[in-house]
Design a protein around this motif. Structure first.
Motif, PDB file in Angstrom:
ATOM      1  N   CYS A   1      -2.338 -10.565  -6.030  1.00 46.69           N
ATOM      2  CA  CYS A   1      -2.156  -9.207  -5.489  1.00 46.69           C
ATOM      3  C   CYS A   1      -3.310  -8.303  -5.892  1.00 46.69           C
ATOM      4  CB  CYS A   1      -0.828  -8.617  -5.971  1.00 46.69           C
ATOM      5  SG  CYS A   1       0.629  -9.357  -5.216  1.00 46.69           S
ATOM      6  N   LEU A   2      -3.736  -8.393  -7.143  1.00 46.20           N
ATOM      7  CA  LEU A   2      -4.839  -7.553  -7.612  1.00 46.20           C
ATOM      8  C   LEU A   2      -6.136  -7.891  -6.886  1.00 46.20           C
ATOM      9  CD1 LEU A   2      -4.096  -7.529 -11.447  1.00 46.20           C
ATOM     10  CD2 LEU A   2      -3.697  -5.667  -9.799  1.00 46.20           C
TER      11      LEU A   2
ATOM     12  N   GLY B   1     -10.127  -2.352  -1.186  1.00 45.61           N
ATOM     13  CA  GLY B   1     -10.710  -1.111  -1.680  1.00 45.61           C
ATOM     14  C   GLY B   1      -9.722  -0.207  -2.385  1.00 45.61           C
ATOM     15  N   VAL B   2      -8.626  -0.763  -2.854  1.00 43.26           N
ATOM     16  CA  VAL B   2      -7.622   0.008  -3.595  1.00 43.26           C
ATOM     17  C   VAL B   2      -8.200   0.406  -4.947  1.00 43.26           C
ATOM     18  CG1 VAL B   2      -5.353  -0.152  -4.707  1.00 43.26           C
ATOM     19  CG2 VAL B   2      -5.681  -1.081  -2.410  1.00 43.26           C
ATOM     20  N   CYS B   3      -7.945   1.629  -5.367  1.00 48.35           N
ATOM     21  CA  CYS B   3      -8.453   2.141  -6.648  1.00 48.35           C
ATOM     22  C   CYS B   3      -7.489   1.890  -7.802  1.00 48.35           C
ATOM     23  CB  CYS B   3      -8.711   3.644  -6.555  1.00 48.35           C
ATOM     24  SG  CYS B   3      -9.845   4.121  -5.244  1.00 48.35           S
ATOM     25  N   ASP B   4      -6.195   2.111  -7.565  1.00 54.84           N
ATOM     26  CA  ASP B   4      -5.181   1.994  -8.614  1.00 54.84           C
ATOM     27  C   ASP B   4      -4.008   1.170  -8.104  1.00 54.84           C
ATOM     28  OD1 ASP B   4      -6.597   3.817 -10.305  1.00 54.84           O
ATOM     29  OD2 ASP B   4      -5.715   5.488  -9.183  1.00 54.84           O
ATOM     30  N   VAL B   5      -3.486   0.317  -8.979  1.00 50.36           N
ATOM     31  CA  VAL B   5      -2.306  -0.488  -8.662  1.00 50.36           C
ATOM     32  C   VAL B   5      -1.255  -0.177  -9.713  1.00 50.36           C
ATOM     33  CG1 VAL B   5      -1.381  -2.821  -8.412  1.00 50.36           C
ATOM     34  CG2 VAL B   5      -3.705  -2.312  -7.625  1.00 50.36           C
TER      35      VAL B   5
ATOM     36  N   ILE C   1       0.864  -1.179   0.000  1.00 48.72           N
ATOM     37  CA  ILE C   1       0.000   0.000   0.000  1.00 48.72           C
ATOM     38  C   ILE C   1       0.903   1.232   0.000  1.00 48.72           C
ATOM     39  CG2 ILE C   1      -1.800   1.273   1.230  1.00 48.72           C
ATOM     40  CD1 ILE C   1      -2.659  -1.507   0.116  1.00 48.72           C
ATOM     41  N   SER C   2       0.658   2.154  -0.933  1.00 52.91           N
ATOM     42  CA  SER C   2       1.493   3.348  -1.058  1.00 52.91           C
ATOM     43  C   SER C   2       0.831   4.592  -0.494  1.00 52.91           C
ATOM     44  CB  SER C   2       1.819   3.618  -2.529  1.00 52.91           C
ATOM     45  OG  SER C   2       2.620   2.602  -3.037  1.00 52.91           O
ATOM     46  N   TRP C   3      -0.445   4.743  -0.756  1.00 54.74           N
ATOM     47  CA  TRP C   3      -1.135   5.972  -0.394  1.00 54.74           C
ATOM     48  C   TRP C   3      -2.618   5.705  -0.486  1.00 54.74           C
ATOM     49  CZ3 TRP C   3       0.890   9.752   2.142  1.00 54.74           C
ATOM     50  CH2 TRP C   3       0.289  11.009   2.192  1.00 54.74           C
TER      51      TRP C   3
ATOM     52  N   ALA D   1      -1.735   1.298  -4.545  1.00 50.80           N
ATOM     53  CA  ALA D   1      -0.857   0.215  -4.092  1.00 50.80           C
ATOM     54  C   ALA D   1       0.084  -0.164  -5.225  1.00 50.80           C
ATOM     55  CB  ALA D   1      -1.682  -0.993  -3.655  1.00 50.80           C
ATOM     56  N   GLU D   2       1.161  -0.844  -4.855  1.00 47.31           N
ATOM     57  CA  GLU D   2       2.172  -1.257  -5.823  1.00 47.31           C
ATOM     58  C   GLU D   2       2.348  -2.771  -5.787  1.00 47.31           C
ATOM     59  OE1 GLU D   2       6.940  -0.582  -6.742  1.00 47.31           O
ATOM     60  OE2 GLU D   2       6.131   0.020  -4.812  1.00 47.31           O
TER      61      GLU D   2
END
Length: 153
Positions: free
Chosen positions: A91-92, A99-103, A61-63, A67-68
């Protein structure tokens, strides 16, 4: 045959070892063992039918909503088995559940990630990554990795 699962404490040294092997050909950045332990919950591992670790991949999780996928490694004997794609998909799936929007990824194998649905982007859309991790990388600022992103929402 292989099984993908979340990493356990006993996997940390194996993860460190296979990542270290791939840093020799510059396919992944080195990760100190203490970093593996500190981020163990980020990792998925793949094990063969004998219980040997043959791959790893992490979701960091980055922000907010970002996430990366990082530290994707498949041992040479298991390449070509679609294992890398399945680990990224694990991972996806976890990213969706969180609830991550962008990876995003930073990669030298853009064709692989493009097949999975990632698209090239500009590093400037990833300031948290640049200032949190990239600034400490031995390749900074001359990094040759391509930033790619996938919108999940």
């Amino acid at each position: 045959m292989f099984k993908i699962r979340k990493a356990l404490m006993g996997d940390a040294k194996h993860i460190h070892s296979i990542i270290k092997d791939r840093t020799r050909d510059a396919m992944v950045l080195p990760r100190p063992l203490n970093s593996i332990y500190g981020h163990l919950r980020d990792f998925f591992v793949a094990e063969d039918e004998d219980g040997q670790i043959i791959g790893c991949c992490a979701l960091a999780i980055s922000w907010d909503c970002l996430a990366e996928v990082r530290s994707l490694v498949v041992v040479p004997e298991a390449r070509g088995s679609n294992l890398g794609a399945q680990m990224v998909e694990s991972c996806l799936q976890e990213a969706r559940e969180l609830g991550v929007c962008d990876v995003f990824v930073l990669t030298n194998i853009e064709k692989f990630f493009a097949k999975l649905g990632f698209v090239e982007t500009d590093k400037h859309v990833l300031p948290q990554k640049i200032w949190a991790d990239c600034i400490n990388c031995p390749q900074f600022p001359d990094c040759d990795e391509i930033p790619m992103i996938m919108k999940l929402k």
